[in-house]
Design an enzyme around this catalytic site. Structure first.
Site, PDB file in Angstrom:
ATOM      1  CD  GLU A 176      28.619  -8.213 121.171  1.00  0.00           C
ATOM      2  OE1 GLU A 176      28.504  -7.257 122.250  1.00  0.00           O
ATOM      3  OE2 GLU A 176      29.238  -7.905 120.721  1.00  0.00           O
ATOM      4  N   GLY A 197      19.638  -5.008 116.400  1.00  0.00           N
ATOM      5  CA  GLY A 197      19.171  -6.739 117.244  1.00  0.00           C
ATOM      6  C   GLY A 197      17.562  -6.973 117.968  1.00  0.00           C
ATOM      7  CB  CYS A 220      29.123  -2.938 122.572  1.00  0.00           C
ATOM      8  SG  CYS A 220      30.720  -4.780 122.464  1.00  0.00           S
ATOM      9  N   GLY A 270      25.833  -5.525 116.610  1.00  0.00           N
ATOM     10  CA  GLY A 270      25.983  -3.961 116.048  1.00  0.00           C
ATOM     11  C   GLY A 270      24.602  -3.723 117.117  1.00  0.00           C
ATOM     12  CB  SER A 271      22.492  -1.006 117.132  1.00  0.00           C
ATOM     13  OG  SER A 271      21.418  -1.696 116.968  1.00  0.00           O
ATOM     14  CB  SER A 272      20.356  -3.566 122.003  1.00  0.00           C
ATOM     15  OG  SER A 272      21.198  -3.360 122.572  1.00  0.00           O
ATOM     16  CG  ASP A 273      17.827   0.896 119.404  1.00  0.00           C
ATOM     17  OD1 ASP A 273      17.217   0.266 120.069  1.00  0.00           O
ATOM     18  OD2 ASP A 273      17.817   1.819 118.971  1.00  0.00           O
TER      19      ASP A 273
END
EC number: 1.2.1.71
Length: 487
Positions: free
Chosen positions: A244, A226, A278, A221-224
């Site tokens: 990821e 994660g 992504c 999912g999103s970096s935020d």
């Protein structure tokens, strides 16, 4: 509404009702009760009870069930593709490729387990050294909305093959796809409790991530989000955390002979899946001068002809809607902020209808933007950066906290050799789109793009831990004793 799958049965959730919507029509695609914290607790307890029996099952027996799952996916391909298209907006042609990838993942995952995390023996003078791999236990899998079948599947399949049991929390934007996928697992004969489905929004996810009885958490999912999970599990080395996440991916254009081929690969890199991969290229580096001008003119010309339509339109469009009207509005707002900072629109993005997820593919020249924000805009918004030398392009391409994918379009192999040695990313392609990846190769990146290689060959690595043994079939007193021992 029995939309949760716990201990082998479809049951009603006790949390609030929520719904997913078709982003191309705003029609309700799915509706059901979410899982409360108590429901999540029951799902984890079910997975814990099932773990001993599932992990003790012969490896080949586990694989047979997983292979049946793959065969049933192929049989139900059209129905699942329709569910994917309805909830995500992606065209049917693309949704069908997602289902095919889900089925193909099974054989790759079985091969990966045997080659990377199987059993190995080596004779010793007084016995044998054995390397085995053991499942972690109960793992939570969090799935994204952009590939709601394929990407969770890339965690779930290797986790089950290794002998783990799973509690699956899909994206709240694609619960119907999760339901359809779990129904296939049920039909394949998966024992009760081995895979549990908890539907819901943020509170359901928090309850699962905070549960003290999970042994691992696998997230795409999103970096935020994660990054928040990474902080949450700091100081808890007993939890296996596989992340990821996203990327601010660069594509560097060289002065190539075939301009149309370069434009094609750039469009595929930037706008495939409406830019919701992504690995999509977010930053397009184009050389200054006459060639760069010619490339940009052709890129803009072809891009301007791309149309977006509903998932089941005939003829099929290249792009569908982005995941929601809200996501579309955020993309238009991101473009506005870039323009305020000095970006020059080449093709401006607009939202067709404020109720829907349709935006057009857009290109903005951000060369003149000082301190360009290192952000991933998850949609069809390509940022063009003009460069003078290849080293200048590479330096600016590497100026990101992310490191997922990167690409080079160039005719000269020496240019490619220099690029691949100096670029920083987990997936680096030459004369291929940035979102082109082999399922038999690692998938993932460095920096804020993640810490493991989920959804591909290396997923086996985080689904089991190595157990080293030194073994002898006979218990005997050594012929030579250590000093100070007397028998």
């Amino acid at each position: 509404m029995t939309e949760l799958f716990i201990d082998g049965a479809w049951v009603a959730g006790s949390g609030p009702v929520f719904a997913s919507r078709n982003p191309g029509t705003d029609a309700v695609a799915w509706q059901g009760d979410s899982a409360s914290a108590a429901d999540v607790d029951r799902a984890v307890a079910s997975a814990r009870r099932a773990f001993a029996g599932w992990s003790a099952l012969d490896f080949e027996a586990r694989c047979e069930i997983v292979k049946r799952f793959a065969a049933l996916l192929t049989e139900r391909k059209e129905a699942i593709a329709t569910a994917i298209g309805r909830e995500t907006g992606k065209p049917l042609w693309e949704a069908r490729t997602e289902v095919a990838s889900m089925a193909a993942k099974v054989g790759i995952s079985i091969q990966a387990y045997q080659e990377r995390t199987g059993e190995k023996r080596q004779d010793m003078a007084d016995g044998v050294a054995v390397l085995r791999h053991r499942p972690h236990g109960v793992v939570a899998v969090f799935g994204p909305y952009n590939f709601p079948g394929h990407l969770p599947n890339g965690h779930i399949v290797p986790a089950l093959i290794a002998g783990n049991t799973v509690v699956f929390k899909p994206s709240e934007l694609a619960p119907g796809v999760a339901r359809a996928t779990v129904e296939v697992w049920q039909a394949a004969g998966l024992p009760p409790g081995v895979l549990n489905l908890v539907q819901g929004e943020k509170d359901t996810g928090i309850a699962l991530a905070n549960h003290r009885q999970i042994d691992g958490l696998f997230f795409t999912g999103s970096s935020d989000t994660g990054t928040l999970l990474h902080k949450q599990f700091g100081g808890r080395p007993e939890i296996v955390l596989a992340l990821e996440m996203g990327g601010n991916n660069p594509l560097v254009i060289g002065e190539v002979e075939d301009v149309d081929a370069a434009v094609h690969h750039t469009i595929q890199s930037a706008f495939l899946s409406a830019g919701q991969r992504c690995t999509c290229a977010r930053r397009i580096f184009v050389p200054q001068g006459a060639f760069g001008d010619r490339f940009l003119a052709r890129f803009a010309d072809v891009t301007s002809k791309i149309t977006a339509d509903v998932f089941d339109a005939d003829p099929q469009p290249f792009m569908g809607a982005v995941i929601s009207a809200r996501a579309a509005a955020k993309l238009v707002d991101a473009q506005s902020r870039l323009v305020e900072q000095g970006a020059k629109p080449i093709i401006a993005m607009t939202q067709r209808d404020p109720r829907l997820g349709f935006v057009n593919a857009a290109i903005a020249d951000v060369t003149g933007v000082a301190n360009l924000p290192d952000e991933e805009h998850f949609g069809p918004l390509a940022q063009v950066v003009r460069y003078t030398t290849l080293d200048d392009a590479i330096e600016r391409a590497n100026d990101t906290a992310f490191g997922l994918s990167a690409g080079l379009l160039a005719d000269d192999p020496k240019v490619w050799e220099h690029f691949r040695r100096t670029i920083r990313a987990g997936i680096v392609n030459w004369n291929r789109p940035t979102n082109g990846a082999s399922s038999a190769a690692p998938f993932g990146g460095t920096g804020r793009s993640g810490n493991h290689r989920p959804s591909a060959y290396y997923a086996a690595d985080y689904c089991a831990y190595p157990m080293a043994s030194v073994e002898s079939t006979q218990l005997t007193l050594p012929a030579s004793l250590s000093p100070g021992l007397h028998f």
